[in-house]
Scaffold this motif. Structure first.
Motif, PDB file in Angstrom:
ATOM      1  N   SER A 113     -29.793  63.579  12.049  1.00 25.46           N
ATOM      2  CA  SER A 113     -30.815  64.588  12.359  1.00 25.46           C
ATOM      3  C   SER A 113     -32.222  64.056  12.113  1.00 25.46           C
ATOM      4  CB  SER A 113     -30.590  65.848  11.505  1.00 25.46           C
ATOM      5  OG  SER A 113     -30.799  65.562  10.123  1.00 25.46           O
ATOM      6  N   ILE A 114     -32.327  63.009  11.314  1.00 21.04           N
ATOM      7  CA  ILE A 114     -33.630  62.403  11.012  1.00 21.04           C
ATOM      8  C   ILE A 114     -33.922  61.236  11.948  1.00 21.04           C
ATOM      9  CG2 ILE A 114     -34.986  61.200   9.241  1.00 21.04           C
ATOM     10  CD1 ILE A 114     -33.294  62.746   7.147  1.00 21.04           C
ATOM     11  N   TRP A 115     -32.923  60.376  12.170  1.00 22.22           N
ATOM     12  CA  TRP A 115     -33.161  59.131  12.886  1.00 22.22           C
ATOM     13  C   TRP A 115     -32.704  59.130  14.341  1.00 22.22           C
ATOM     14  CZ3 TRP A 115     -36.405  55.552  11.317  1.00 22.22           C
ATOM     15  CH2 TRP A 115     -36.721  55.476   9.960  1.00 22.22           C
ATOM     16  N   GLN A 116     -32.014  60.189  14.767  1.00 22.94           N
ATOM     17  CA  GLN A 116     -31.561  60.236  16.160  1.00 22.94           C
ATOM     18  C   GLN A 116     -31.913  61.553  16.851  1.00 22.94           C
ATOM     19  OE1 GLN A 116     -27.351  59.112  15.922  1.00 22.94           O
ATOM     20  NE2 GLN A 116     -27.904  57.023  16.526  1.00 22.94           N
ATOM     21  N   GLU A 117     -32.668  62.399  16.172  1.00 26.93           N
ATOM     22  CA  GLU A 117     -33.099  63.662  16.765  1.00 26.93           C
ATOM     23  C   GLU A 117     -34.604  63.819  16.566  1.00 26.93           C
ATOM     24  OE1 GLU A 117     -30.738  66.875  15.248  1.00 26.93           O
ATOM     25  OE2 GLU A 117     -28.836  65.830  15.626  1.00 26.93           O
ATOM     26  N   ASP A 118     -35.144  64.946  17.025  1.00 26.07           N
ATOM     27  CA  ASP A 118     -36.582  65.189  16.908  1.00 26.07           C
ATOM     28  C   ASP A 118     -36.942  65.444  15.447  1.00 26.07           C
ATOM     29  OD1 ASP A 118     -39.206  65.653  17.499  1.00 26.07           O
ATOM     30  OD2 ASP A 118     -38.916  67.729  18.151  1.00 26.07           O
ATOM     31  N   SER A 119     -37.658  64.533  14.835  1.00 24.86           N
ATOM     32  CA  SER A 119     -38.003  64.672  13.422  1.00 24.86           C
ATOM     33  C   SER A 119     -39.371  64.038  13.183  1.00 24.86           C
ATOM     34  CB  SER A 119     -36.961  63.986  12.535  1.00 24.86           C
ATOM     35  OG  SER A 119     -36.907  62.604  12.822  1.00 24.86           O
ATOM     36  N   ARG A 120     -39.916  64.283  12.009  1.00 27.74           N
ATOM     37  CA  ARG A 120     -41.229  63.728  11.652  1.00 27.74           C
ATOM     38  C   ARG A 120     -41.040  62.644  10.599  1.00 27.74           C
ATOM     39  NH1 ARG A 120     -45.906  68.426  11.505  1.00 27.74           N
ATOM     40  NH2 ARG A 120     -45.733  69.026  13.699  1.00 27.74           N
ATOM     41  N   ILE A 121     -40.999  61.407  11.055  1.00 30.09           N
ATOM     42  CA  ILE A 121     -40.857  60.252  10.172  1.00 30.09           C
ATOM     43  C   ILE A 121     -42.255  59.683   9.937  1.00 30.09           C
ATOM     44  CG2 ILE A 121     -39.874  57.948   9.912  1.00 30.09           C
ATOM     45  CD1 ILE A 121     -37.689  58.896  11.945  1.00 30.09           C
ATOM     46  N   ILE A 122     -42.685  59.668   8.679  1.00 32.18           N
ATOM     47  CA  ILE A 122     -44.028  59.200   8.330  1.00 32.18           C
ATOM     48  C   ILE A 122     -43.902  57.959   7.449  1.00 32.18           C
ATOM     49  CG2 ILE A 122     -46.216  59.794   7.235  1.00 32.18           C
ATOM     50  CD1 ILE A 122     -45.562  62.736   7.742  1.00 32.18           C
ATOM     51  N   HIS A 123     -44.536  56.886   7.866  1.00 33.28           N
ATOM     52  CA  HIS A 123     -44.541  55.649   7.095  1.00 33.28           C
ATOM     53  C   HIS A 123     -45.864  55.514   6.357  1.00 33.28           C
ATOM     54  CE1 HIS A 123     -40.839  54.012   8.728  1.00 33.28           C
ATOM     55  NE2 HIS A 123     -41.255  54.266   9.962  1.00 33.28           N
ATOM     56  N   PHE A 124     -45.805  55.344   5.040  1.00 31.93           N
ATOM     57  CA  PHE A 124     -46.986  55.002   4.239  1.00 31.93           C
ATOM     58  C   PHE A 124     -46.890  53.509   3.911  1.00 31.93           C
ATOM     59  CE2 PHE A 124     -46.707  59.532   3.659  1.00 31.93           C
ATOM     60  CZ  PHE A 124     -48.022  59.949   3.620  1.00 31.93           C
ATOM     61  N   ILE A 125     -47.842  52.739   4.407  1.00 32.65           N
ATOM     62  CA  ILE A 125     -47.738  51.281   4.311  1.00 32.65           C
ATOM     63  C   ILE A 125     -49.072  50.675   3.891  1.00 32.65           C
ATOM     64  CG2 ILE A 125     -45.981  51.198   6.128  1.00 32.65           C
ATOM     65  CD1 ILE A 125     -48.270  50.178   8.012  1.00 32.65           C
ATOM     66  N   GLY A 126     -49.044  49.394   3.569  1.00 33.08           N
ATOM     67  CA  GLY A 126     -50.270  48.626   3.391  1.00 33.08           C
ATOM     68  C   GLY A 126     -50.741  48.122   4.746  1.00 33.08           C
ATOM     69  N   LEU A 127     -52.031  47.956   4.908  1.00 32.58           N
ATOM     70  CA  LEU A 127     -52.582  47.553   6.194  1.00 32.58           C
ATOM     71  C   LEU A 127     -52.043  46.200   6.648  1.00 32.58           C
ATOM     72  CD1 LEU A 127     -54.522  48.084   8.535  1.00 32.58           C
ATOM     73  CD2 LEU A 127     -56.358  47.063   7.156  1.00 32.58           C
ATOM     74  N   ASP A 128     -51.652  45.334   5.695  1.00 34.23           N
ATOM     75  CA  ASP A 128     -51.191  43.996   6.069  1.00 34.23           C
ATOM     76  C   ASP A 128     -49.858  44.009   6.817  1.00 34.23           C
ATOM     77  OD1 ASP A 128     -50.023  44.921   3.708  1.00 34.23           O
ATOM     78  OD2 ASP A 128     -49.614  42.903   2.970  1.00 34.23           O
ATOM     79  N   ILE A 129     -49.153  45.133   6.836  1.00 28.55           N
ATOM     80  CA  ILE A 129     -47.898  45.199   7.600  1.00 28.55           C
ATOM     81  C   ILE A 129     -47.998  46.247   8.711  1.00 28.55           C
ATOM     82  CG2 ILE A 129     -46.362  44.263   5.836  1.00 28.55           C
ATOM     83  CD1 ILE A 129     -45.672  47.102   4.997  1.00 28.55           C
ATOM     84  N   ALA A 130     -49.224  46.472   9.193  1.00 33.96           N
ATOM     85  CA  ALA A 130     -49.425  47.432  10.288  1.00 33.96           C
ATOM     86  C   ALA A 130     -48.742  46.968  11.570  1.00 33.96           C
ATOM     87  CB  ALA A 130     -50.915  47.641  10.537  1.00 33.96           C
TER      88      ALA A 130
END
Length: 505
Positions: free
Chosen positions: A111-128
């Motif tokens: 339901s998270i990875w194969q359907e409509d969901s809001r996945i938010i990544h918090f990352i460092g700019l060096d791995i943008a």
């Protein structure tokens, strides 16, 4: 890229590099260009990450080598001499740990990875690049849910050097912080409130002290304690009365601005508005002087105190995400039941109930004295000195030169007339530089990943003009611009505008 470095040598042993033919495997990233251009337009992403990613995608997008010759890593199927590039297998871990979590809690990872969901990544700019280009393309190819937002933060630094455990530029949370008696919430507050999430943060014990003493002790903590102490001492319970429209209006405005800031991932802006409400509360309490009012008009005093308790309730709810441990304590000081971590901000607009017993409050935050900060700076400075010494010990020794040798270098100030990318290279720019000659000099510089061509035009730089001409990536270069290297090229520029061709020496 192979062929871009002249006379390459090994950074460890100094021996000349050898070119070898090897078999590697590539992800056909080039076929995803149209998809990525559309994805980056709709992705909710901080500008710093979007700009980096768009620069990559809009130029020639090459296929991506996904194997490496390393001893460690996940072996590539059927090829024991190759491992999978870490930025292929590591993000897949996002899916696998989601599956493990769902298996333990009874949810469905699909339901998270194969359907409509809001996945938010918090990352460092060096791995943008990895999260805005490679990872979405992999997900698209496998028909998985795409990231909904990518929030790229700046770096935490010490004396302008990026945090690094291996190099020693680091503040250890246990050894350098918790073991010295500092509360975890203070560090959370400092990191979230010091600057914009997207900007670099230079760690400073002095600023840590100032923010703790002035904002947590002097504003937020001061208002909560003085209100709760007065209410407990004079009433023992939340007094009778109705919360004023003015106070509810101030709380409502603050909630709206905090939510807006959180939606934009501007945590400093959210905290600034919370502090604005605590400042309003301190002014409100002070202006009505309840210590005098209680002797003159007890009913009016009850109403003022209840207004302040309502503000305190709002402040606890709004501050909880940043100060979870301390605000849980404050919630108890207000005599409130339930788990404050599970409550919505709009709970702050529900009037606090009169008659609720108020326990005796304690101060939530203590001032940090100068002596302690001096002690911490000694530790930090020692750690930085050790890190500098470590870097110096592993840096190759540069031979000394005489002044006469230095004079053989023709170093001049010049102005960039034009700048453009070199086709087929991710790193090189072709610059035309006016150094006071009849025609501008053509120079190739490896600064494409840190500088946009249009931003360089009309800027004055420093050029080594008598560098032997060479062809770099098929383009002749007649000079070398001078730059420092700190997580990318930092161009050297004159303090003020001078005549093109001005000699340096």
């Amino acid at each position: 890229e192979p062929g871009e470095i002249r006379d390459p040598v090994c950074k460890i042993c100094g021996n000349k590099a050898k070119y070898r033919q090897q078999e590697h495997f590539f992800f056909k990233l080039s076929t995803f260009k149209d998809f990525l251009l559309e994805h980056l337009q709709t992705l909710k992403v901080t500008d710093n990450a979007r700009n980096y990613a768009m620069e990559w995608v809009t130029k020639e997008l090459r296929d991506w080598c996904i194997t490496r010759n390393l001893e460690w890593g996940v072996r590539f199927p059927g090829h024991d001499n190759l491992v999978v590039y870490v930025w292929v297998d590591a993000p897949i871990g996002y899916i696998s740990f989601t599956e493990e979590y769902c298996n333990n809690t009874g949810g469905d990872w699909r339901s998270i990875w194969q359907e409509d969901s809001r996945i938010i990544h918090f990352i460092g700019l060096d791995i943008a690049y990895h999260h805005c280009i490679f990872w979405p393309a992999m997900l698209k190819g496998a028909n998985y849910s795409l990231p909904w937002a990518v929030i790229a933060s700046g770096m935490v630094k010490i004396e302008d050097k990026t945090f690094s455990k291996s190099r020693g530029y680091v503040v250890w949370v246990n050894e350098d912080y918790l073991d010295h008696g500092f509360h975890p919430d203070l560090l959370r507050y400092y990191l979230a409130s010091y600057t914009s999430h997207t900007k670099d943060l230079n760690f400073s014990w002095k600023i840590f002290q100032d923010k703790t003493n002035n904002e947590l002790v002097g504003s937020l903590g001061n208002f909560l304690y003085r209100t709760l102490h007065f209410a407990h001492k004079n009433y023992g319970v939340i007094p009778e009365g109705e919360v004023s429209d003015e106070v509810f209006s101030e709380i409502r405005t603050t909630i709206n601005t905090v939510i807006e800031a959180m939606d934009q991932y501007e945590f400093k802006k959210a905290i600034d508005n919370i502090l604005k409400l605590s400042g309003y509360g301190n002014t409100y309490f002070q202006s009505y002087e309840p210590w005098h009012l209680i002797k003159q008009d007890t009913k009016a005093c009850s109403r003022i105190v209840k207004d302040c308790l309502q503000i305190a309730k709002a402040l606890v709810l709004l501050s909880e995400p940043v100060l979870p441990i301390k605000m849980k304590e404050a919630w108890g000081h207000l005599g409130q039941n339930g788990d404050v971590t599970q409550l919505n901000y709009n709970e702050a607009l529900i009037e606090i109930e009169s008659g609720t017993e108020l326990p005796k409050p304690i101060t939530l935050f203590e001032k940090i004295d100068d002596k302690k900060i001096k002690e911490m700076n000694v530790i930090l400075n020692k750690r930085v000195a050790q890190a500098n010494a470590k870097e110096a010990s592993i840096s190759p020794k540069i031979p000394e030169i005489t002044f006469d040798e230095f004079k053989t270098m023709d170093i001049r100030v010049g102005t960039v007339v034009t700048a453009q990318k070199i086709k087929g290279s991710d790193k090189l720019l072709k610059l035309m530089i006016d150094i006071g000659e009849t025609e501008p000099r053509q120079v190739v510089a490896g600064i494409a990943q840190t500088h946009l061509p249009e931003e360089l035009v009309d800027k004055q730089i420093i050029l080594l003009a008598n560098m032997k001409p060479a062809k770099i990536f098929g383009t002749e270069s007649r000079g070398m611009i001078l730059a420092a290297d700190e997580s990318g090229a930092i161009l050297l520029m004159p303090e003020r505008s001078v005549k093109n061709g001005t000699a340096i020496g």
